[in-house]
Design a protein around this motif. Structure first.
Motif, short mmCIF file in Angstrom:
data_model
loop_
_atom_site.label_atom_id
_atom_site.label_comp_id
_atom_site.label_asym_id
_atom_site.label_seq_id
_atom_site.Cartn_x
_atom_site.Cartn_y
_atom_site.Cartn_z
N MET A 41 0.83 -1.19 0.00
CA MET A 41 0.00 0.00 0.00
C MET A 41 0.87 1.24 0.00
O MET A 41 2.01 1.21 0.44
CB MET A 41 -0.87 0.03 1.25
CG MET A 41 -1.85 -1.10 1.33
SD MET A 41 -2.90 -0.91 2.78
CE MET A 41 -1.73 -1.17 4.08
N THR A 42 0.28 2.34 -0.47
CA THR A 42 0.97 3.63 -0.41
C THR A 42 0.39 4.41 0.76
O THR A 42 -0.82 4.60 0.84
CB THR A 42 0.74 4.42 -1.70
OG1 THR A 42 1.17 3.64 -2.80
CG2 THR A 42 1.50 5.72 -1.67
N ALA A 43 1.25 4.86 1.63
CA ALA A 43 0.77 5.58 2.81
C ALA A 43 0.21 6.95 2.42
O ALA A 43 0.64 7.54 1.43
CB ALA A 43 1.93 5.78 3.78
N LEU A 102 -3.27 3.35 0.29
CA LEU A 102 -3.98 3.26 -0.99
C LEU A 102 -3.53 2.02 -1.74
O LEU A 102 -2.34 1.68 -1.73
CB LEU A 102 -3.70 4.49 -1.86
CG LEU A 102 -4.15 5.82 -1.26
CD1 LEU A 102 -3.63 6.97 -2.11
CD2 LEU A 102 -5.66 5.88 -1.17
N ILE A 103 -4.50 1.35 -2.35
CA ILE A 103 -4.20 0.12 -3.09
C ILE A 103 -4.58 0.28 -4.55
O ILE A 103 -5.57 0.96 -4.86
CB ILE A 103 -5.03 -1.05 -2.52
CG1 ILE A 103 -4.68 -1.27 -1.05
CG2 ILE A 103 -4.78 -2.33 -3.29
CD1 ILE A 103 -5.49 -2.37 -0.45
N ASN A 104 -3.81 -0.35 -5.39
CA ASN A 104 -4.13 -0.37 -6.81
C ASN A 104 -5.00 -1.60 -7.08
O ASN A 104 -4.51 -2.72 -7.08
CB ASN A 104 -2.84 -0.43 -7.64
CG ASN A 104 -3.12 -0.67 -9.11
OD1 ASN A 104 -4.26 -0.69 -9.55
ND2 ASN A 104 -2.07 -0.86 -9.87
N GLY A 147 -6.36 -1.01 -11.47
CA GLY A 147 -6.39 0.32 -12.07
C GLY A 147 -7.22 1.33 -11.29
O GLY A 147 -7.20 2.52 -11.61
N GLU A 148 -7.94 0.85 -10.28
CA GLU A 148 -8.69 1.81 -9.48
C GLU A 148 -7.96 2.03 -8.17
O GLU A 148 -7.40 1.10 -7.59
CB GLU A 148 -10.08 1.23 -9.20
CG GLU A 148 -11.15 2.27 -9.10
CD GLU A 148 -12.52 1.66 -8.85
OE1 GLU A 148 -12.65 0.44 -9.08
OE2 GLU A 148 -13.41 2.39 -8.42
N VAL A 149 -7.96 3.27 -7.73
CA VAL A 149 -7.27 3.56 -6.47
C VAL A 149 -8.25 3.41 -5.32
O VAL A 149 -9.25 4.13 -5.26
CB VAL A 149 -6.69 4.98 -6.49
CG1 VAL A 149 -6.13 5.36 -5.13
CG2 VAL A 149 -5.60 5.08 -7.53
N THR A 154 -9.03 3.12 -1.14
CA THR A 154 -8.51 3.43 0.19
C THR A 154 -8.64 2.21 1.08
O THR A 154 -9.66 1.52 1.07
CB THR A 154 -9.33 4.56 0.82
OG1 THR A 154 -9.47 5.60 -0.13
CG2 THR A 154 -8.65 5.10 2.06
N GLU A 180 -7.37 4.31 -18.68
CA GLU A 180 -6.98 3.01 -18.14
C GLU A 180 -5.92 2.36 -19.02
O GLU A 180 -4.95 1.76 -18.54
CB GLU A 180 -8.19 2.08 -18.09
CG GLU A 180 -9.28 2.56 -17.16
CD GLU A 180 -8.77 2.77 -15.76
OE1 GLU A 180 -7.93 1.97 -15.30
OE2 GLU A 180 -9.18 3.75 -15.11
N GLU A 187 8.76 7.64 0.03
CA GLU A 187 7.56 7.49 -0.77
C GLU A 187 7.62 8.40 -1.97
O GLU A 187 8.32 9.42 -1.94
CB GLU A 187 6.33 7.88 0.07
CG GLU A 187 5.87 6.79 1.02
CD GLU A 187 5.16 5.65 0.32
OE1 GLU A 187 4.67 4.75 1.01
OE2 GLU A 187 5.10 5.66 -0.94
N LYS A 201 -6.46 10.01 -10.78
CA LYS A 201 -7.54 9.19 -10.24
C LYS A 201 -8.10 9.92 -9.01
O LYS A 201 -7.32 10.43 -8.20
CB LYS A 201 -6.99 7.85 -9.78
CG LYS A 201 -6.30 7.10 -10.86
CD LYS A 201 -7.18 6.01 -11.33
CE LYS A 201 -6.61 5.35 -12.54
NZ LYS A 201 -7.58 4.58 -13.23
N ILE A 244 -1.42 5.93 -10.72
CA ILE A 244 -0.72 4.65 -10.65
C ILE A 244 0.50 4.75 -11.53
O ILE A 244 0.42 5.04 -12.73
CB ILE A 244 -1.66 3.52 -11.11
CG1 ILE A 244 -2.86 3.49 -10.17
CG2 ILE A 244 -0.92 2.20 -11.12
CD1 ILE A 244 -3.83 2.39 -10.45
N GLY A 263 3.04 -0.02 -11.03
CA GLY A 263 1.79 -0.48 -10.43
C GLY A 263 1.49 0.10 -9.08
O GLY A 263 0.39 -0.08 -8.54
N ARG A 264 2.43 0.81 -8.51
CA ARG A 264 2.17 1.36 -7.18
C ARG A 264 1.44 2.69 -7.27
O ARG A 264 1.57 3.42 -8.25
CB ARG A 264 3.50 1.56 -6.44
CG ARG A 264 4.06 0.25 -5.92
CD ARG A 264 5.15 0.54 -4.94
NE ARG A 264 4.68 1.42 -3.88
CZ ARG A 264 4.61 1.08 -2.59
NH1 ARG A 264 4.97 -0.11 -2.22
NH2 ARG A 264 4.19 1.96 -1.69
N VAL A 265 0.71 2.96 -6.23
CA VAL A 265 -0.06 4.20 -6.18
C VAL A 265 0.82 5.33 -5.68
O VAL A 265 1.62 5.15 -4.77
CB VAL A 265 -1.27 4.04 -5.22
CG1 VAL A 265 -2.05 5.34 -5.13
CG2 VAL A 265 -2.16 2.91 -5.69
#
Lengths: 144, 887
Positions: A32-34, A45-47, A50-52, A54, B334, B576, B665, B682, B686-688
């Protein structure tokens, strides 16, 4: 005499349930991204394809200590206000079939965090299935 | 019934488009009253609306457009001049038509308003103004009037002329110089056909819509060689719109001294066997010169080409539902993300079987993205096209003369962005005309042309769209802005003196500001410019104002090409990654080693760094985000120079990674509320990553004015109290003593380098704004040793009266405050009038008169000699009753 189906999961010693049609999917822990400056409970946050999305940590919401080193939470993605939110839980359980007769109001003995986040409980053999109020659980603005 | 609705809908859509075009055409026509093709086009549009409204039984609309058509016909046929009143009348007609259409759109019926006044106006405007016009109108009218049953050749020819002039709908007649499809009645065979045509014309008066079948009959009759009837189709036919190409005969009537009869006679001759083209016949008759004919032919050719090309353009376009385009846009977004991931992964692999397709995919997706973005792109002209009319109406209403120049009309923007800037642009233009450009008299007195120019420029640059709005008006005076800012409690004198002129001018964007002396109902309510900035920043853009007093003002707006996909810079901080939109990024700096240590200075405790001589505030990203990072002894400091709300600041990050296009997004509502993030994206792996909202960051770091924070509210109430209560004092420090100077006697605060001080005799002076400013050291006056650093810049309080100034040197400027009520006291000291308690401390009240005299003994004499000296500020001391100290 309608049976309702609940997806169950555990956080610490507590067993929670969410009606099956509210659950979008479950999957293993993902990186996850803090989110700095976010309130208590927003784990990141999770991918999700393709959708972000929470992720909200149930342990933090319930005021419990984090998982031990080496253990990772599971993701339960539910929909709140038409947006997906992932609840981080310890482990996923089976689907429980319950009938209305087993329903109870939240027990008096429960206090604090747990109480605020549930709408009731179902008596199962030997344990209590706490019905989670998804909207409240996912809303980190609501303090517990 | 549904079909009918469909027809009405089509009618509305087309009419709206036509009305917009009409606005443009009328304003253009006003500039060039003789542009005949324009007038034609305007006439035709009104004619079409009239026809369709009759068909759809919209009675009011029909009556209204009929009146307008009458006026336009008179204008078109010559005789009436297009005056400002007539233009205004026609513009009012367009507005009225719009209003009725809006009502039809909403309710399916026309509205209840009474338009008879407007109809009357349009009819009145058809009255010729003076004799010359009357004669011209009569002449033109004569040639149009059908059915005068005179057997005379002339009148027959006139009727024929009427017939030929009136026939427009037949598509067959396009050829220059040739006769019409309908043959005019040959004059010689007047006897029989006259009666026939007489009947015909009577029918015509009854408004019989003679359609296509009569054309065919006429052609057939011609083939048969018999005297054909003049199939006179009345102009009011709700059929297909007439051809766009003017006839040679008409053109020549405009250019040369020919009237319709001459043309008709020439055409008759053609009928009778003369094979020459019309133009030649007329030249032969001496009615036109070869040049005129050539010119007319050229005009016709142009019109033909236009008609042809416009026909093909309208065939090649397609109406598409905007939602469908939104979906496409999202899908492409996308795809872009997935493409990024694939390309990133493929780059790590050695296998060419993966490399080649992924490169191909890369190219294809980029092209697809560009293509889909283009579908949503519209030229900025869709917004700008309404401006000429707006400017014209405003100028007339304000009594100004303004010319608008549009440069870059074809610059394309995403549809949603266009929607968002429509209102801000309109407001800025209104401001410019209403408050920026001066009245013609003032302009001429200032040596400027009476007509002001408003220039709008749009162009693409660096992945963004730049829009500049420039007027050559009075400009924005920073001094006036500063005064208003103090009055409104938006800034303190200290802050203002530390700002550059440009920063002060940018204060107009702060909420609650308005320098308009008069609040007109067009602008000047103090809610304009801040909303402009908010709206523009909401779509991720920036706005900046540059002005020069007396010369003009330029507003620069930068906006991203699209909201969904933006160019951004990725950076790393505390492990980050974050993305920063490039639209906010001015520069990138890397300070190494010693530069890194020395580069950071501290001003009143706040870290700043020097950027080409200017001090720029510095903000650490990990501090703003409350992150703890492992203390790293990095030799290099990376600074991003960002811009928000007209303010620049530097953001310190750990590493600068990459520039790339990212897909924005949305964040969940609760995370959005934090404010510092504009969204998420993204990245290739692949990471946010979070996208930073630069404006919010700046506010959080207190680099810009935060209108919402509690401390600012306090400041505002304090400022308000100061404005309402007793006279505010400027508190200064001189040699360890606190002194108060009435703020009204402070014209300006300056910081002057010691090196600029020069001596004239015993006095010190400084060259200041083209004059010599005598300096008086208050420390010397009060007999105190100065505690200021002798090498530091001098802090000078400037007092100006009329054209004379004097500068009082102090050690430091402390603050602006008011004295505590009834705290005044007497004190015996040189140069001091008394004491008061200010901010809980005893403060001496400076004897300004003495101080000024010490600096420049002849100050008051000179001012009095110049006449109109106003020494009223001293009354604040003289009038007060002095109380005992300590009571």
């Amino acid at each position: 005499m309608e049976l309702r189906q609940f997806a169950t999961f555990t956080v610490d010693t507590l067993l929670f349930g969410v009606e099956v049609h509210n659950v979008q999917e479950v999957f293993r822990y993902q990186d996850m991204t803090a989110v700095p400056l976010a309130g208590q409970g927003a784990a990141g946050l999770i991918n999700l394809r393709g959708e972000v999305v929470t992720a909200v940590s149930m342990r933090i919401r319930l005021g419990l200590p984090p998982l031990a080193d080496g253990l990772f939470p599971m993701n339960v993605v539910v929909r709140v206000d038409d947006e997906p939110v992932s609840l981080l839980v310890d482990a996923i359980g089976d689907v429980a079939h319950v009938s209305p007769e087993q329903f109870e109001e939240p027990p008096e003995t429960m206090t604090g965090a747990g109480r605020t986040l549930i709408t009731g409980a179902y008596k199962l053999e030997g344990k209590l299935l706490l019905v989670l109020d998804i909207a409240r659980a996912a809303d980190i603005g609501i303090p517990v | 019934m549904d079909e009918f609705d469909e027809i009405v809908r089509e009618f509305l859509v087309e009419s709206y488009e036509n009305l917009d075009q009409l606005d443009r055409d009328l304003v253009a026509l006003e500039q060039e009253p003789d542009a005949h093709p324009l007038l034609q086009s305007i006439f035709r549009t009104i004619h079409t609306i009239k026809g369709t409204s009759g068909f759809l039984a919209f009675g009011k609309l029909e009556v209204l457009t009929h009146a307008g058509e009458g006026l336009l016909a008179r204008l078109r046929d010559g005789g009436l001049r297009l005056t400002q009143e007539r233009t205004t009348g026609l513009l009012q007609l367009i507005d009225a038509v719009r209003a009725i259409l809006a009502s039809i759109e909403a309710t399916g019926r026309e509205d209840d308003r009474d338009y008879s006044d407007l109809v009357r106006l349009l009819t009145d405007l058809q009255t010729p103004i003076h004799d010359a016009e009357a004669a011209a109108v009569a002449l033109a009218g004569q040639s149009r009037r059908p059915g005068r049953a005179n057997a005379a050749t002339r009148s027959a020819a006139a009727e024929a002329a009427a017939a030929t002039n009136n026939v427009r709908a037949a598509p067959a007649r396009r050829r220059a110089g040739k006769s019409v499809a309908q043959p005019a009645r040959p004059v010689r065979r007047a006897a029989a056909p006259t009666s026939q045509s007489g009947t015909r014309n009577d029918d015509q008066d009854g408004g019989v819509a003679v359609g296509r079948h009569d054309v065919k009959a006429a052609r057939a009759a011609r083939k048969a060689g018999s005297a054909a009837t003049a199939a006179a189709i009345p102009p009011e036919s709700p059929g297909p719109p007439p051809s766009d190409v003017p006839l040679l005969g008409e053109l020549l009537q405009q250019q040369a001294d020919i009237n319709a009869q001459d043309v008709a006679v020439a055409m008759l001759e053609q009928q009778l066997g003369d094979d020459r083209p019309l133009g030649e016949i007329l030249v032969d008759h001496g009615q036109a010169t070869p040049d005129q004919v050539r010119e007319a032919l050229a005009m016709q050719a142009v019109a033909q080409a236009d008609a042809r090309s416009s026909g093909s353009v309208s065939d090649a376009t397609l109406r598409v539902d905007v939602n469908l385009l939104d979906t496409l846009m999202r899908l492409v977004g996308e795809l872009v993300l997935t493409r990024n991931q694939i390309v990133a992964t493929a780059a790590k692999q050695v296998d060419p079987a993966m490399q080649r397709p992924s490169q191909r995919l890369n190219l294809l997706v980029s092209e697809l993205q560009a293509g889909v973005m283009k579908t949503r792109m519209q030229p900025i002209d869709t917004v700008w096209s309404k401006l000429p009319r707006l400017v014209r109406d405003l100028a007339v209403a304000c009594g100004r003369e303004v010319r608008i120049v549009l440069d870059g009309r074809e610059t394309e923007l995403d549809k949603t962005i266009l929607e968002a800037i429509k209102d801000p642009l309109t407001h800025v233009v209104r401001n410019a005309v209403d408050h920026g450009i001066e009245s013609p008299e003032v302009r001429v007195a200032a040596g400027k042309p009476a007509e002001g120019t408003l220039t709008l420029r749009a162009y693409h640059e660096g992945g963004q769209v730049n829009i500049e709005i420039t007027d050559d008006g009075a400009g924005i005076d920073p001094a006036v802005v500063a005064v208003k800012a103090i009055e409104r409690g938006l800034a303190t004198v200290e802050e203002l003196t530390a700002m550059s002129a440009r920063e002060v001018t940018n204060l107009i964007f702060v909420p609650g500001f308005s320098t308009a002396a008069k609040v007109t109902n067009l602008s000047g309510r103090g809610v304009g410019m801040d909303i402009v900035r908010t709206n523009i920043e909401k779509i991720g853009g920036t706005v900046d104002v540059i002005s020069e007093t007396g010369v003009g003002t330029t507003l620069k707006i930068k906006i991203p090409l699209t909201l969904a996909i933006i160019p951004a810079l990725t950076v790393e901080c505390a492990g980050e990654r974050y993305a920063i939109p490039q639209v906010n990024l001015d520069e990138l700096l890397c300070l190494e080693g010693d530069q890194a240590r020395a580069g950071v200075e501290y001003l009143s405790g706040a870290p700043v760094f020097r950027l080409r001589g200017n001090l720029v505030p510095l903000v650490w990203l990990d501090h703003v985000l409350d992150l703890t990072k492992a203390p790293h002894v990095d030799e290099s400091v990376y600074i991003l120079v960002l811009q928000a709300e007209g303010q620049r600041f530097g953001l310190v990050v750990d590493h600068v990674l990459n520039t790339e296009e990212i897909v924005v997004k949305p964040l969940s509502r609760q995370l959005k509320d934090i404010g510092t993030y504009a969204g998420a994206t993204i990245l290739g792996d692949g990471r946010v990553a979070l996208i930073l909202d630069v404006r919010s960051l700046a506010r959080r770091a207190h680099v810009v004015r935060d209108g919402d924070s509690a401390s600012d509210r306090e400041q505002q109430t304090a400022a308000q109290a100061i404005a309402d209560g007793p006279e505010p004092l400027l508190v200064v420090a001189v040699g360890g003593r606190r002194l108060g100077v009435p703020l009204s006697m402070v014209t300006r605060l300056e910081e002057i380098p010691v090196s600029r001080v020069e001596r004239v005799g015993q006095r010190e002076v400084v060259q200041y704004r083209g004059q010599l400013l005598p300096l008086g050291h208050l420390a010397t006056l009060l007999g105190e040793p100065s505690q200021a650093d002798p090498d530091a810049d001098l802090r000078v309080v400037v007092y100006t009266q009329g054209r004379r100034s004097v500068g009082l040197v102090v050690d430091a400027v402390v603050d602006i405050a008011t004295e505590a009520p009834r705290s005044r006291g007497d004190v015996a000291a040189y140069g001091v009038l008394g004491v008061a308690v200010v901010q809980d401390l005893v403060t001496e009240l400076l004897d300004m008169e003495q101080a000024i005299m010490a600096a420049d003994p002849r100050f008051f004499d000179a001012v009095a000699a110049a006449g109109g000296a106003d020494v009223s500020p001293y009354e604040t001391y003289a009038d007060d009753t002095y109380a005992e100290i300590g009571s």
